[in-house]
Design a protein around this motif. Structure first.
Motif, PDB file in Angstrom:
ATOM      1  N   THR A 180       0.818  -1.212   0.000  1.00 65.84           N
ATOM      2  CA  THR A 180       0.000   0.000   0.000  1.00 65.84           C
ATOM      3  C   THR A 180       0.854   1.266   0.000  1.00 65.84           C
ATOM      4  O   THR A 180       0.318   2.362   0.035  1.00 65.84           O
ATOM      5  N   ARG A 209       1.924   0.910  -5.058  1.00 65.44           N
ATOM      6  CA  ARG A 209       0.601   1.107  -5.658  1.00 65.44           C
ATOM      7  C   ARG A 209       0.736   1.641  -7.080  1.00 65.44           C
ATOM      8  O   ARG A 209      -0.014   1.252  -7.984  1.00 65.44           O
ATOM      9  N   SER A 251      -0.624  -0.463 -10.359  1.00 65.02           N
ATOM     10  CA  SER A 251      -1.640   0.097 -11.255  1.00 65.02           C
ATOM     11  C   SER A 251      -1.103   0.301 -12.672  1.00 65.02           C
ATOM     12  O   SER A 251      -1.833   0.162 -13.646  1.00 65.02           O
TER      13      SER A 251
END
Length: 307
Positions: free
Chosen positions: A12, A17, A21
């Motif tokens: 996280t 992240r 993505s």
């Protein structure tokens, strides 16, 4: 040996992240580098640009292009960001792999297995935020029906998860236990938006698991996944994910952390069920006649029933 702080979630952090993505839309060579970093965050932070290129079968230019795709100035900035993010983590599995490489016989025993399992369990703690786990449990408890899916070695873990969830959930089906992928697809055909598909897959990932997860998504069902890292192909198909790192110095993948995550989910679902104690007692009583008990305990049980 230092351990990851329990409130730290590796995946996280902003850099992880961003990698997770961006990875699906990257060119193939850049995706290889991104996936390697996601699977081996500590190791990636310790490599030079040449070593990272060699590990991923790419080139230093590809590593630099990945850094720029992440809006970083270059590899040195990417590496310093990884080091800053992971400075409190250690990877016992990587250390064990290096240690074994220096042994004349390259032997592997129980002690080494426990070291590898410890490393994956520690990474599981740091890789899953408590809120993500609670949300995962909420989805299981609220589902009309839970379909549990896994192929290969994950089929056995899927069967274990389904068998242990059954007493505490309204309807649980292990859809990949008998008849192979074709029968699994038949069992999943009636999945609805009120249902959950619990998909389990570790490297090497099963193409059938990915295809059936995509089908469940198309039917509006909620896909929950347990997999090894954000680089897993299940992640983009899932509403919620729990990570069970599966690194092993000898085997293709390790199930130790996966088993721990499954047991944690079962325990959490059980304690959410207001009738869990009664259900557990009834389950224990129903199988008592099939268990070996010491004579005095067995006699005591018989007297209790007669009374």
């Amino acid at each position: 040996m230092s351990r990851a702080p329990r409130d730290q979630s590796v995946y996280t952090s902003p850099i992880m992240r961003k990698l997770a993505s961006a990875s699906p839309d990257l060119p193939p060579s850049l995706r290889k580098v991104a996936d390697f970093i996601l699977r081996h965050p500590l190791k990636a932070a310790t490599l030079t640009i040449e070593e990272l290129a060699q590990e991923t079968g790419t080139s230093p230019a590809a590593v630099n292009r990945l850094a720029r795709a992440l809006k970083l100035s270059g590899f040195s900035t990417l590496r310093s960001t990884l080091v800053g993010n992971l400075q409190d983590l250690v990877s016992p599995v990587d250390k064990l792999r290096q240690e074994m490489a220096q042994r004349p016989d390259g032997g592997f025993g129980l002690h080494e297995q426990l070291q590898a399992a410890e490393g994956n369990l520690s990474a599981t703690v740091s890789g899953n935020a408590p809120a993500a786990f609670e949300s995962f449990v909420d989805a299981l408890c609220q589902a009309r029906r839970i379909h549990v899916l896994g192929f290969g070695n994950s089929a056995y873990m899927a069967g274990l998860a389904a068998a242990n969830l059954m007493p505490y959930c309204p309807d649980v089906i292990a859809i990949s236990m008998e008849g192979g992928n074709e029968n699994a697809a038949y069992r999943l055909a009636a999945i609805r938006k009120e249902d959950v598909l619990l998909a389990i897959s570790l490297p090497r990932y099963s193409l059938d698991t990915i295809q059936l997860a995509r089908f469940a998504n198309e039917r509006g069902a909620r896909v929950l996944s347990i997999t090894d890292s954000p680089a897993s192909p299940l992640v983009p198909l899932s509403k919620q994910v729990l990570f069970a790192p599966a690194d092993h110095p000898v085997l293709i993948s390790s199930n130790a952390a996966l088993l721990a995550v499954i047991e944690a989910l079962v325990a959490a679902v059980m304690t959410r069920n207001k009738e869990a104690v009664r259900l557990a007692a009834e389950l224990t009583e129903s199988v008592m006649s099939y268990l070996h008990l010491p004579r005095d305990r067995a006699a005591g049980k018989g007297r209790q029933r007669k009374d």
